[in-house]
Enzyme design. Structure first.
Site, PDB file in Angstrom:
ATOM      1  N   SER A   1      -0.221 -61.758 -15.036  1.00  0.00           N
ATOM      2  CA  SER A   1      -0.505 -61.914 -16.193  1.00  0.00           C
ATOM      3  C   SER A   1      -0.130 -63.184 -16.917  1.00  0.00           C
ATOM      4  O   SER A   1       1.101 -63.738 -16.513  1.00  0.00           O
ATOM      5  CB  SER A   1      -0.278 -60.920 -17.232  1.00  0.00           C
ATOM      6  OG  SER A   1      -0.414 -61.167 -18.621  1.00  0.00           O
TER       7      SER A   1
ATOM      8  N   TYR B   1       6.148 -54.862 -21.281  1.00  0.00           N
ATOM      9  CA  TYR B   1       4.777 -55.033 -20.228  1.00  0.00           C
ATOM     10  C   TYR B   1       5.100 -56.333 -19.567  1.00  0.00           C
ATOM     11  O   TYR B   1       5.014 -56.536 -18.237  1.00  0.00           O
ATOM     12  CB  TYR B   1       3.702 -54.961 -21.015  1.00  0.00           C
ATOM     13  CG  TYR B   1       2.463 -55.330 -20.120  1.00  0.00           C
ATOM     14  CD1 TYR B   1       2.022 -54.986 -19.095  1.00  0.00           C
ATOM     15  CD2 TYR B   1       1.751 -56.581 -20.529  1.00  0.00           C
ATOM     16  CE1 TYR B   1       1.088 -55.477 -18.522  1.00  0.00           C
ATOM     17  CE2 TYR B   1       0.831 -57.357 -20.028  1.00  0.00           C
ATOM     18  CZ  TYR B   1       0.243 -56.727 -18.712  1.00  0.00           C
ATOM     19  OH  TYR B   1      -0.546 -57.287 -18.113  1.00  0.00           O
TER      20      TYR B   1
ATOM     21  N   LYS C   1       5.946 -57.885 -15.580  1.00  0.00           N
ATOM     22  CA  LYS C   1       5.077 -58.507 -14.492  1.00  0.00           C
ATOM     23  C   LYS C   1       6.160 -59.753 -14.232  1.00  0.00           C
ATOM     24  O   LYS C   1       5.804 -60.194 -13.053  1.00  0.00           O
ATOM     25  CB  LYS C   1       3.988 -59.340 -15.407  1.00  0.00           C
ATOM     26  CG  LYS C   1       2.866 -58.333 -15.896  1.00  0.00           C
ATOM     27  CD  LYS C   1       2.083 -57.853 -14.546  1.00  0.00           C
ATOM     28  CE  LYS C   1       1.034 -56.947 -15.005  1.00  0.00           C
ATOM     29  NZ  LYS C   1       0.470 -56.101 -13.699  1.00  0.00           N
TER      30      LYS C   1
END
Ligand code: WQD
Length: 357
Positions: free
Chosen positions: A140, A165, A169
């Site tokens: 991302s 989150y 990643k």
């Protein structure tokens, strides 16, 4: 060792990007099997039933041939082993499965570490055991944090300061690089949006959407009253945040391009693990998107301005030059197409995949 060519396992293949990627792979002639725990879809978790997203893929392809599907969670290692045992022809994994809500990740950090990190480590271990050495990974643009330079090149530092989150990643990029001395491609998605142009497949978030475009689509269809714009005091042209919105079909095609690059390199005897920006290279503000989508819908959509959302950065616009060159890939669809396709999907499916057509 000569590279195996065979079936592509898509994890999270019933999700928004995953299902469009399954379609792109099948259209490109690949054999595909899908793994998904169905945690963020409205499909039944009954393993015998083909999830609605995959039925829609079949519908677009005008085929009755089912796509092999496993209702499995990546944290369930014995179940992963059984899939690889049943499909010795798996040659690559496109890994889209994972939890992906920034806000939720702050409230349930251990779930995010468990599913995203522990689940991926399970998957990598099983891939290693079965000698499957190709991976395309859903990363991302959030890994760039608040980047020093716009548009953002892949050489921009990746940082672990934005959200749980985002941290998963960043950690996963490192883990995959450490593990993958063979062939892996990390795709840093900017903001996938829109739907398949048929209006048959699209994003089907559960509950109130967190993301801008699905939220706007719910306003347009009358399920939500108005959009709340998070902040109009950013240092941008109209004060709202800038993002690089990428048509989901272009995003899906990026996965096929990444796989083809891995195949080309392996054929040439080289093995790499590189990261690429999947973005259009064009920045649009929140208000640009409200106006573009209102145009597609044919009426002004209501919105109010509120305070900033925690964790948002002013501008995430990709420099996609490296992806254009090395993946042979380019975002081809316009903002108007993205909005028209999203509206076609939402209008035809006001309740997403629960809509009876
Ligand atoms: C876009 C802009 C909001 C909702 C996140 C993840 C990223 C990726 C995509 C993937 C921002 C504004 C939003 C609303 C608003 N995740 N907004 N009102 O935050 O750029 O990216 O989703 O799996 O990794 O970080 O996307 O669509 O949430 O927000 O004003 O109701 O729209 O503030 O400026 P974001 P988004």
């Amino acid at each position: 060792m000569s590279p195996k060519t065979g079936t592509i396992l898509v994890t999270g293949g019933c999700g928004y990007v995953g299902s469009h990627t399954v379609l792109s792979l099948l259209e490109s002639g690949y054999k595909v099997i899908v793994l998904d725990n169905l945690s963020n879809t409205s499909s039944s978790a009954e393993p015998a039933v083909t999830p609605e997203a995959l039925k829609r893929v079949q519908k677009i392809l005008s085929t009755d041939e089912p796509i092999p599907f496993y209702a499995v969670d990546i944290t369930d290692k014995p179940a992963l082993v059984r899939i690889f045992e049943s499909h010795p022809d798996i040659s690559a994994v496109i890994h889209c499965a994972g939890l992906k809500s920034v806000g939720e990740s702050g409230r349930r950090p251990l779930d995010y570490y468990n599913v995203n990190i522990a689940g991926t480590v399970n998957l990598l271990q099983v891939m290693e055991d079965f000698d499957v050495r190709r991976m395309v990974f859903s990363s991302s643009a959030t890994v760039y944090g608040d980047p020093p330079k716009i548009p953002i090149p892949e050489t921009s530092p990746i940082v672990a300061s934005m959200s749980t989150y985002g941290r998963t990643k960043v950690f996963l990029e490192h883990i995959i690089k450490d593990f993958y001395r063979w062939s892996a491609t990390l795709l840093r998605y900017f903001n996938p949006a829109g739907a398949h142009p048929s209006g048959i497949m699209g994003e089907d978030p559960q509950g109130i959407p967190n993301n801008l475009m699905p939220y706007l689509a719910q306003v347009a269809v009358g399920n939500l009253e108005k959009l709340t714009v998070f902040g109009q005091d950013y240092p941008t042209k109209d004060g709202t945040c800038i993002r690089d919105y990428l048509h989901v079909v272009d995003c899906a095609d990026g996965h096929v391009a990444a796989l083809k690059k891995i195949e080309r390199e392996e054929a040439a005897g080289t093995f790499e693990c590189n990261a690429y920006n999947l973005g259009a290279g064009t920045g649009c503000s929140v208000l640009d998107m409200v106006h573009a989508f209102s145009k597609a819908v044919g009426r002004d959509l209501p919105y109010v301005i509120s305070a900033r959302r925690l964790g948002d950065v002013p501008n995430l616009t990709a420099d996609p030059t490296l992806a254009n060159k090395e993946l042979n890939w380019k975002a081809t669809k316009t903002l108007d197409e993205m909005c028209a396709d999203l509206w076609r999907w939402q209008r035809n499916n006001p309740s997403g995949y629960r809509t009876q057509n």
